[in-house]
Design a protein around this motif. Structure first.
Motif, PDB file in Angstrom:
ATOM      1  N   PRO A 175       8.436  48.883  23.304  1.00 43.17           N
ATOM      2  CA  PRO A 175       9.892  49.599  23.804  1.00 43.17           C
ATOM      3  C   PRO A 175       9.931  51.124  23.970  1.00 43.17           C
ATOM      4  O   PRO A 175       8.924  51.647  23.221  1.00 43.17           O
ATOM      5  CB  PRO A 175      10.738  49.044  22.790  1.00 43.17           C
ATOM      6  N   SER A 176      10.632  51.537  24.367  1.00 43.87           N
ATOM      7  CA  SER A 176      10.881  52.865  24.635  1.00 43.87           C
ATOM      8  C   SER A 176      11.666  53.749  23.510  1.00 43.87           C
ATOM      9  O   SER A 176      11.671  54.703  23.175  1.00 43.87           O
ATOM     10  CB  SER A 176      11.433  53.459  25.884  1.00 43.87           C
ATOM     11  N   LEU A 177      12.627  52.842  22.920  1.00 44.81           N
ATOM     12  CA  LEU A 177      13.580  53.094  22.027  1.00 44.81           C
ATOM     13  C   LEU A 177      14.117  51.874  21.140  1.00 44.81           C
ATOM     14  O   LEU A 177      14.266  50.880  21.976  1.00 44.81           O
ATOM     15  CB  LEU A 177      14.522  53.965  22.526  1.00 44.81           C
ATOM     16  N   VAL A 178      14.406  51.850  19.985  1.00 39.43           N
ATOM     17  CA  VAL A 178      14.973  50.924  19.421  1.00 39.43           C
ATOM     18  C   VAL A 178      16.419  51.237  18.819  1.00 39.43           C
ATOM     19  O   VAL A 178      16.216  52.321  17.871  1.00 39.43           O
ATOM     20  CB  VAL A 178      14.074  50.149  18.410  1.00 39.43           C
ATOM     21  N   ILE A 179      17.640  50.678  19.098  1.00 36.58           N
ATOM     22  CA  ILE A 179      18.838  51.276  18.260  1.00 36.58           C
ATOM     23  C   ILE A 179      19.612  50.041  17.715  1.00 36.58           C
ATOM     24  O   ILE A 179      19.823  49.116  18.099  1.00 36.58           O
ATOM     25  CB  ILE A 179      19.811  51.484  19.523  1.00 36.58           C
ATOM     26  N   ALA A 180      19.398  50.339  16.228  1.00 40.85           N
ATOM     27  CA  ALA A 180      19.649  49.423  15.300  1.00 40.85           C
ATOM     28  C   ALA A 180      21.055  49.812  14.703  1.00 40.85           C
ATOM     29  O   ALA A 180      21.219  50.375  13.627  1.00 40.85           O
ATOM     30  CB  ALA A 180      18.604  49.031  14.234  1.00 40.85           C
ATOM     31  N   ASP A 181      22.098  49.077  15.215  1.00 45.62           N
ATOM     32  CA  ASP A 181      23.328  49.421  14.747  1.00 45.62           C
ATOM     33  C   ASP A 181      23.691  48.373  13.407  1.00 45.62           C
ATOM     34  O   ASP A 181      23.871  47.359  13.779  1.00 45.62           O
ATOM     35  CB  ASP A 181      24.537  49.156  15.913  1.00 45.62           C
ATOM     36  N   THR A 182      23.728  48.892  12.575  1.00 44.29           N
ATOM     37  CA  THR A 182      24.004  47.893  11.210  1.00 44.29           C
ATOM     38  C   THR A 182      25.441  47.292  11.267  1.00 44.29           C
ATOM     39  O   THR A 182      25.485  46.154  10.619  1.00 44.29           O
ATOM     40  CB  THR A 182      23.758  48.774  10.127  1.00 44.29           C
ATOM     41  N   SER A 183      26.268  47.842  11.833  1.00 40.38           N
ATOM     42  CA  SER A 183      27.759  47.280  12.033  1.00 40.38           C
ATOM     43  C   SER A 183      27.788  46.046  12.332  1.00 40.38           C
ATOM     44  O   SER A 183      28.432  45.156  12.349  1.00 40.38           O
ATOM     45  CB  SER A 183      28.735  48.190  12.470  1.00 40.38           C
ATOM     46  N   VAL A 184      26.820  45.942  13.732  1.00 40.45           N
ATOM     47  CA  VAL A 184      26.877  44.386  14.556  1.00 40.45           C
ATOM     48  C   VAL A 184      26.594  43.516  13.528  1.00 40.45           C
ATOM     49  O   VAL A 184      26.937  42.187  13.749  1.00 40.45           O
ATOM     50  CB  VAL A 184      26.087  44.641  15.830  1.00 40.45           C
ATOM     51  N   LEU A 185      25.799  43.622  12.423  1.00 40.34           N
ATOM     52  CA  LEU A 185      25.402  42.636  11.680  1.00 40.34           C
ATOM     53  C   LEU A 185      26.633  41.894  10.704  1.00 40.34           C
ATOM     54  O   LEU A 185      26.485  40.728  10.373  1.00 40.34           O
ATOM     55  CB  LEU A 185      24.347  43.020  10.592  1.00 40.34           C
ATOM     56  N   THR A 186      27.923  42.664  10.805  1.00 40.98           N
ATOM     57  CA  THR A 186      28.647  41.862  10.396  1.00 40.98           C
ATOM     58  C   THR A 186      29.484  40.798  11.063  1.00 40.98           C
ATOM     59  O   THR A 186      30.257  39.901  10.450  1.00 40.98           O
ATOM     60  CB  THR A 186      30.173  42.801   9.841  1.00 40.98           C
TER      61      THR A 186
END
Length: 564
Positions: free
Chosen positions: A357-368
């Motif tokens: 990938p060119s970038l990985v965006i891991a938003d921890t809030s979506v895990l809720t």
């Protein structure tokens, strides 16, 4: 403590924080909120009224004209703006607190209070007015019951719960003021700004990229992509489950920067990783008009990331993509490292390409929004990094795993960042799995065979199969005299505490057959010269690759494990 003393103490403890009232329609947020604001000398704001003022429409009209998803997105933005205005009493709509990003903003800037009311109380109150869009059709009481079932577990995350009964609202106000002044559950101290991104660099020369880890990143995706990758067109790929929770937020973010080309929603589940769906997806991405310089943006767990990443790798002979993982498993493992692919009847991920990938965006809030079973399955991959090469990290997990499953707190961020950093180091040394990278498959030779045996179905999630596989790897290592006794029991005990399966008998399918499992294991991608590669261990945190385990030894071991 006198009333005036309680008020003064409550205001001092609040500092610059707002009081945010949450709960279902009819729980009394507006009436209690107005009285509470007057008591504390603070402004009272009704979020729904602010939304109506901004849209120049009633809530019912917004629902009718644009739908609930559009309303929820606007609601999220309005509440985020209001929370930056300083101390106030803010009454939110019944669905506002369900959004993980909104809950995070409230945690950072306020004190949340759930006004809990029983069903009869709620129905008596709401039926006096015909202004509730969610109750205007069908059976209102049945609808309210469903809302209670869905929302009360989330409301329970609030800092404080106060019962709203059929009694003067001033009694509830008195309780809130007193608890604000005395309760240790009330957040105190300065308002915390949104957490800055934690960034892990994947060092691959001119193909290096960052993994960004923080809460609330999804709504900033458009700006993040534009600042790093330019004004490109983005084709979003997601599945039906993720789309319900997060697609509107991502689309709005991309649209705000002029990057949105369209969205493609796939059927959820491992069964989607096949030739047929790959072909369909590739054709639909071409229909969006994506060119060589544009982006595929997978929004989802490992299935969507693998499938859409593979499509990006072959589309126009390879275009860029940005991973937005929405499961714990994807955030710590499958979104990082460039492995993409699909399944076949012969085995898992046997057709694919290495495409970074060119970038990985891991938003921890979506895990809720993840179901607990999915979080547990993802945790198996977190624990893997401790088991294969970091004994201290595994010990930390044994002592802090409850925090990893908590409300999007620092333990979760640490677990993700540590896992990604461990994988980054291995990928940088061995991008295409010719050496060290095989260690990342601890438990996978067994686990992938179990997944194939169960038909890649919901009977066994990937992380569950890997949990069993890692326990087997430790037990086999002990039987071979490679690992001291007691390590396997320690690993098994930890996974059992999490609620993960640890034995073949834990798989909800009968008829486990040694020869069939061995055949499926033989389809493993790490087979060389007909020899299976096993990831074995000398101890917790010390894994190695072996191709010297005799087949008869493994079959005898499997026979004993099936009978356990």
């Amino acid at each position: 403590m006198t009333e005036s003393e309680a008020i003064d103490t409550a205001k001092k403890r609040l500092g610059k924080r707002s009081i945010v009232l949450v709960g279902l329609m009819g729980c009394g947020k507006s009436s209690i909120g107005k009285r509470l604001a007057a008591r504390l000398g603070l402004p009272f704001i009704d979020a729904d009224e602010e939304i109506e003022r901004a849209a120049a429409k009633t809530i019912n009209e917004i629902f009718a004209d644009h739908g609930e998803a559009h309303f929820r997105d606007g609601e999220r933005k309005v509440i985020s703006r209001l929370l930056s205005n300083g101390p106030q009493v803010l009454a939110t709509g019944g669905g506002a607190y369900m959004h993980p990003e909104t809950r995070q903003r409230i945690r950072e800037n306020g004190v949340s209070i759930w006004l809990r009311a029983d069903l009869p109380v709620l129905m008596r109150r709401v039926m006096k007015r015909d202004t509730r869009p969610l109750l205007r059709e069908g059976n209102p009481e049945a609808t309210m019951r469903k809302l209670i079932e869905a929302r009360y577990p989330i409301y329970a995350e609030a800092d404080m719960t106060v019962d709203s009964r059929d009694e003067p609202h001033d009694l509830a106000v008195n309780e809130i003021v007193n608890r604000l002044a005395t309760s240790s559950a009330v957040p105190t101290g300065p308002v915390q700004p949104p957490s800055p991104s934690r960034s892990v660099r994947i060092e691959l020369g001119d193909r290096a990229y960052d993994v960004l880890i923080a809460s609330g990143l999804l709504s900033d995706t458009g700006a993040l992509i534009k600042s790093r990758l330019g004004a490109v067109k983005c084709g979003v790929v997601t599945d039906e489950n993720v789309a319900r929770h997060h697609l509107a937020t991502l689309e709005e973010s991309l649209k705000s920067e002029g990057l949105f080309a369209g969205s493609i929603v796939m059927t959820p589940g491992e069964g989607t990783k096949n030739f047929r769906d790959l072909a369909t997806l590739s054709e639909r991405l071409l229909e969006l008009g994506l060119e060589r310089g544009d982006l595929v943006v997978p929004l989802g767990g490992g299935v969507i990331g693998d499938l859409a990443g593979f499509a990006a790798g072959i589309l126009r002979r390879g275009i860029r993509f940005v991973q937005i993982p929405t499961s714990l498993l994807a955030q710590v493992d499958s979104s990082v490292g460039g492995k993409t692919g699909i399944n076949t009847p012969q085995g898992k991920n046997l057709i694919g390409v290495f495409h970074q990938p060119s970038l990985v965006i891991a938003d921890t809030s979506v895990l809720t929004t993840l179901p607990p079973r999915q979080m547990r399955a993802g945790y198996a991959e977190v624990a893997k990094y401790g088991l294969l090469g970091d004994a201290k990290f595994f010990s930390w997990l044994e002592n802090n795993w409850q925090g990893v499953f908590g409300n999007n707190g620092p333990a979760l961020t640490k677990a993700i960042e540590t896992s990604v950093a461990a994988k980054a180091a291995i990928v940088a040394r061995d991008e295409t799995e010719t050496g060290d990278r095989a260690l990342l498959n601890l438990g996978h030779t067994f686990g992938h065979a179990f997944e194939a045996w169960t038909g890649y179905s919901d009977k066994l999630l990937h992380g569950e199969g890997i949990s069993i596989g890692m326990c087997l790897a430790f037990r086999l290592s002990e039987e071979l005299g490679l690992c001291p006794a007691g390590n396997a029991d320690r690993v098994t005990a930890h996974f059992k505490a999490i609620g993960l399966p640890t034995r073949i008998a834990d798989i909800p399918q009968t008829g486990a057959d040694v020869d069939e499992l061995w055949r499926l294991m033989g389809q493993d991608k790490k087979v060389r010269g007909g020899k299976l590669a096993f990831i074995l261990v000398r101890a917790i945190g010390d894994a190695f690759v072996s191709r010297d385990v005799p087949p008869d030894t493994v079959k005898a071991f499997l026979k004993r494990e099936i009978a356990r």
